[in-house]
Design a protein around this motif. Sequence first.
Motif, short mmCIF file in Angstrom:
data_model
loop_
_atom_site.label_atom_id
_atom_site.label_comp_id
_atom_site.label_asym_id
_atom_site.label_seq_id
_atom_site.Cartn_x
_atom_site.Cartn_y
_atom_site.Cartn_z
N PHE A 89 31.94 -23.50 -25.99
CA PHE A 89 31.54 -22.19 -25.46
C PHE A 89 30.18 -22.29 -24.77
O PHE A 89 29.99 -21.78 -23.67
CB PHE A 89 31.49 -21.15 -26.59
N LYS A 90 29.23 -22.95 -25.44
CA LYS A 90 27.89 -23.09 -24.86
C LYS A 90 27.96 -23.82 -23.51
O LYS A 90 27.30 -23.42 -22.55
CB LYS A 90 26.98 -23.88 -25.81
N GLN A 91 28.74 -24.88 -23.46
CA GLN A 91 28.87 -25.65 -22.22
C GLN A 91 29.51 -24.82 -21.11
O GLN A 91 29.02 -24.80 -19.98
CB GLN A 91 29.69 -26.92 -22.48
N ARG A 92 30.58 -24.15 -21.42
CA ARG A 92 31.26 -23.32 -20.41
C ARG A 92 30.35 -22.20 -19.92
O ARG A 92 30.28 -21.91 -18.73
CB ARG A 92 32.53 -22.69 -20.99
N TYR A 93 29.67 -21.56 -20.85
CA TYR A 93 28.77 -20.47 -20.49
C TYR A 93 27.70 -20.99 -19.53
O TYR A 93 27.39 -20.36 -18.52
CB TYR A 93 28.14 -19.88 -21.74
N ASN A 132 46.45 -15.44 -17.80
CA ASN A 132 46.76 -16.84 -17.47
C ASN A 132 46.19 -17.72 -18.58
O ASN A 132 45.01 -18.03 -18.58
CB ASN A 132 46.16 -17.19 -16.11
N TRP A 133 47.05 -18.10 -19.51
CA TRP A 133 46.64 -18.80 -20.74
C TRP A 133 46.24 -20.24 -20.44
O TRP A 133 46.96 -20.99 -19.82
CB TRP A 133 47.81 -18.78 -21.72
N ARG A 134 45.06 -20.61 -20.93
CA ARG A 134 44.56 -21.99 -20.82
C ARG A 134 44.86 -22.68 -22.15
O ARG A 134 44.20 -22.43 -23.15
CB ARG A 134 43.05 -21.94 -20.55
N PRO A 135 45.85 -23.56 -22.20
CA PRO A 135 46.28 -24.13 -23.48
C PRO A 135 45.26 -25.08 -24.09
O PRO A 135 44.48 -25.71 -23.38
CB PRO A 135 47.57 -24.87 -23.13
N ASP A 178 41.62 -11.40 -31.53
CA ASP A 178 43.05 -11.20 -31.30
C ASP A 178 43.28 -10.37 -30.04
O ASP A 178 44.18 -10.67 -29.25
CB ASP A 178 43.69 -10.54 -32.52
N GLU A 179 42.46 -9.35 -29.82
CA GLU A 179 42.58 -8.53 -28.61
C GLU A 179 42.24 -9.34 -27.36
O GLU A 179 42.85 -9.15 -26.31
CB GLU A 179 41.68 -7.30 -28.71
N ILE A 180 41.28 -10.24 -27.49
CA ILE A 180 40.94 -11.11 -26.36
C ILE A 180 42.15 -11.97 -26.01
O ILE A 180 42.54 -12.07 -24.84
CB ILE A 180 39.72 -12.00 -26.69
N LYS A 181 42.77 -12.56 -27.02
CA LYS A 181 43.94 -13.42 -26.77
C LYS A 181 45.07 -12.63 -26.11
O LYS A 181 45.73 -13.11 -25.20
CB LYS A 181 44.44 -14.03 -28.07
N LEU A 186 38.08 -16.90 -26.59
CA LEU A 186 37.66 -17.07 -25.20
C LEU A 186 38.01 -18.45 -24.65
O LEU A 186 38.10 -18.64 -23.44
CB LEU A 186 36.16 -16.81 -25.06
N ARG A 187 38.25 -19.43 -25.53
CA ARG A 187 38.63 -20.78 -25.09
C ARG A 187 39.91 -20.76 -24.27
O ARG A 187 40.14 -21.63 -23.45
CB ARG A 187 38.87 -21.70 -26.30
N PHE A 188 40.78 -19.81 -24.56
CA PHE A 188 42.09 -19.79 -23.94
C PHE A 188 42.11 -19.13 -22.55
O PHE A 188 43.14 -19.10 -21.91
CB PHE A 188 43.10 -19.10 -24.86
#
Length: 145
Positions: free
Chosen positions: A79-83, A137-140, A129-132, A106-108
């Motif tokens: 998460f830190k890296q993506r942010y 467009n799901w990122r597996p 759960d609401e985020i998911k 948020l990873r997905f």
Amino acid sequence: MESQNYKNHRKFYPPHHFIYLPLLILLEVFGVYKIFNDEENKLAWELFSIVIFLIFYLAFMLRQHYAIGLQNRLVRLEFKQRYFEIFSQRSDEVEEKLSFSQIAALRFAYDDEFKDLLYKALHEKISGDEIKKSIRNWRPDQHRI
């Protein structure tokens, strides 16, 4: 503190690796030995061996707990890296406001949805759960155990 290198990079927890587990193994071997050599108390030694085996099994399964803890730490690091890659700034303040389930969810999301879902997580307090459920467009993630 000594600098880390190849010779000292491995970590052991001495009470666990060098006392507890070897002691359990010795007790189990002793219990099995007594099952075959003490006919009078065979049932007691069988129970002893079963209990020692269960304790050993529990200690062995703690490794799973450690693995999950490590995976959770890696999810936070991801998460830190993506942010940082998306916003070009540190995520410390943002991360403090999110629960682990939100960060994990948020990873997905791919980067385009990540921004919107992060905003909703921060301002509308939507759950992981609401985020998911909101991801179009799901990122597996095929690597999580």
